[in-house]
Design an enzyme around this catalytic site. Sequence first.
Site, short mmCIF file in Angstrom:
data_model
loop_
_atom_site.label_atom_id
_atom_site.label_comp_id
_atom_site.label_asym_id
_atom_site.label_seq_id
_atom_site.Cartn_x
_atom_site.Cartn_y
_atom_site.Cartn_z
N LYS A 177 16.69 112.37 26.63
CA LYS A 177 17.36 111.28 25.93
C LYS A 177 18.02 111.81 24.68
O LYS A 177 17.52 112.77 24.07
CB LYS A 177 16.34 110.22 25.51
N1 GLU Z 1 20.40 104.98 29.62
C1 GLU Z 1 19.91 104.54 30.89
C2 GLU Z 1 18.40 104.47 30.90
O1 GLU Z 1 17.77 104.28 29.89
C3 GLU Z 1 20.48 105.37 32.03
C4 GLU Z 1 20.22 106.83 31.95
C5 GLU Z 1 21.03 107.64 32.95
O2 GLU Z 1 21.78 107.08 33.72
O3 GLU Z 1 20.87 108.85 32.93
O4 GLU Z 1 17.79 104.49 31.93
#
Ligand code: GLU
Length: 422
Positions: free
Chosen positions: A112
Amino acid sequence: MATPFEEVASSSLLSQQIKRLYNTGRLLGLDDETVEALATPERVLEVKMTIRLKDGRVRTFVGWRSQHNSALGPYKGGVRYHPSSTRDEVVALSMMMTWKNSLLLLPFGGGKGGIRVDPKTLDKEDLEKLSRKYIQQIYMYIGSDKDIPAPDVNTDSQVMAWFLDEYIKVTGRQDFGAFTGKPVEIGGIAVREYSTGLGVATIAKMAAEKFLNGIEGKTVIVQGFGNVGTYTVKFLSEMGAKVIGVSDSKGGVIDPEGLDYNELLNVKKATGSVMNYPKGKKVTNEELLTSECDILIPAALENVIHRGNAEKVKAKLIVEAANGPLTADADLTMKRRGIPVVPDILANAGGVVGSYVEWANNKMGEILEEEEQKKLVISRMEKAFNAVYTEYQKLGDVDLRTAAMALAVERVYKAMKAMGQL
Ligand code: GLU
């Protein structure tokens, strides 16, 4: 020296996640050293972005990319732009991505990113500069087989396009699978734009069938009207649910007669907030969360349902479209009150499943038809829901989150074990 567990007292989201992991570890019979190995991120990058704004001022921003666990594949997860982002929050969110990707049987680990910025105060050109600078700071650690960022809170396909362009410039590699959630013109896929909302609606429908005799006519309140909230409202309305309340960061509206999706979009576009919807009653976010409804869907930020308001929630079912909207205390309250909570790592996984389809298409050099993409997202979500529900029944006196965590953590544990890491 303080262990990672003692260091985190300052961040509630991270301490909640560690607490949940500990409980899961106990359930799976893992010792504390193993849990520590599962909890600790493999690498956390902290970077500085100094840029000169359009108006001539120089400003400095900080950001992070947390690479939590790669036992199941390259790190995968979004990047958020938010004024209250912290290192600990990003680490917690990366840990949640590890479990989410594992639960959905995707070939990804968890990662993240975040930049501490209020993007609403920046001009588009400045936002582009900041986004490019972030990639200049982390490019050596990302790529389609290393770490694959995607959109999250306040980031979108435009940000991914800047990321990719900058990445290609600095690395010289045409690695289009290095980011997902891209515009369709550069390897994005149509379904990614709405796949989180589609997944939330699919899961809400399945949960309503198990706990509320179906979705038809059920009243729904959605907190948050960003990418996830909007599409959740759209798909749930199409499925026959009655959306009676929505909000955004400025405030919300409730109309027991039901809200019209297209009208909500128009009002948001014209006035900047759904709270100016012409009918119904204006409410604060706090009032919205504790209003009468069948299904409550927090689709904004973390920790919005906590010790202070959990007792007042009137919904019969909660579906976590945001990451971490319920605190560990709120979980206990809901369990005692018999209100099922479909956890984030299941409910909002449609986003990363959409990303998986995009990444796999980029790797294959092919793009599936939109209907095929949609079918893939729905079937993955259904499969995961059924697995969690079966585990929930098998384990007995646990909530859905515990069941989901047990499946997700066990898979990562086994992969680490197989590789000799444990
Ligand atoms: N930001 C989204 C999540 O929290 C998607 C992450 C992604 O597609 O890699 O799951």
